[in-house]
Enzyme design. Structure first.
Site: not given
Length: 263
Positions: A144, A149
């Site tokens: 991933e 974020e």
């Protein structure tokens, strides 16, 4: 259109097999895919799918409810809202997110997303990538890539790599698997990644912020990033990492100006 997309995907993958790590180092990137969100009120469904509800923290409140999506003035607005009383969903909040799964993926190149992030307690906007096919098995074996974020009201972003190597074997320092970068997230910033056969270079406004290399002598699970990945952009709420949302802070949104992919 589906035939055209299939041909495009094949061409892209064939063009991705080069091991030349000098690609793009002289700024000679070629734009291969983009969305400027310039069609008022319309999400291009040949490029994007609205993300469905899931069991993971980040997907607890995902929905295709129209009030969580808006395209105006050349921007895509992804919302996190308190569930309206008339909405029969059983969760307290609703969030919007889009993905290119089964519609566009790429292997090696550069991706940039220009976006502005609003802050709220429990807000967790993310821009990230997952493998298009389960080449190595179930998650997290295919890895991933978290391009960006943001948590709550913080003045920084997180850029992270996850894999079987980091999550199961707990190899988080050899090499370091994440970094943070200072950012005024409530202004538009360009969040990016340059992806080579031997390293991932994360960027902010065109400047490198964090590099994750492929190691020569590490366990093979350290580098699952040799396959096509698709893109996800979502306005998440709550989770074990970010904490509980404050309904008084909502609605909150991530505003996306454009997405561009180069090779």
């Amino acid at each position: 259109m589906k035939k055209y997309l299939s041909v495009l995907s094949i061409c892209l993958l064939m063009g991705c097999k080069s091991t030349d790590t000098s690609i793009g180092k002289n700024g000679k990137w070629k734009l291969i895919w983009q969305d400027d969100f310039n069609e008022e009120g319309v999400l291009d469904d040949t490029k994007w799918t609205k993300i469905k509800r899931g069991k993971a923290d980040w997907a607890n409140y995902m929905t295709d409810y129209d009030d969580c999506y808006k395209i105006e003035n050349g921007n895509l607005h992804l919302m996190g809202i308190v569930k309206p009383e008339f909405n029969k969903d059983t969760v307290p909040y609703l969030t919007g997110g889009v993905e290119t799964k089964a519609k566009f993926s790429f292997q090696y190149g550069k991706i940039e997303i220009r976006a502005k992030l609003e802050s709220a307690q429990g807000a967790w906007p993310a821009i990230w990538m997952l493998a298009d096919k389960p080449k190595y098995g179930a998650y997290p074996k295919n890895g991933e890539i978290d391009i960006m974020e943001h948590l709550n009201y913080e003045d920084k972003i997180y850029q992270t790599v996850h894999s079987y190597y980091t999550l199961v074997l707990k190899e988080k320092e050899n090499p370091p698997y994440y970094a943070t970068a200072k950012a005024d997230t409530e202004q538009f910033n360009v969040y990016g990644l340059e992806w080579y056969p031997d390293k991932l270079v994360f960027t902010l406004n065109g400047e490198p912020t964090f590099e994750y290399p492929k190691l020569k002598d590490a366990d093979a699970t350290q580098w699952p990033f040799d396959q096509p990945f698709y893109l996800m952009i979502d306005m998440q709420l709550e989770g074990s990492w970010v904490g509980k949302a404050n309904p008084e802070d909502l609605p909150v949104q991530m505003i996306v100006d454009w997405v561009k992919v180069y090779q």
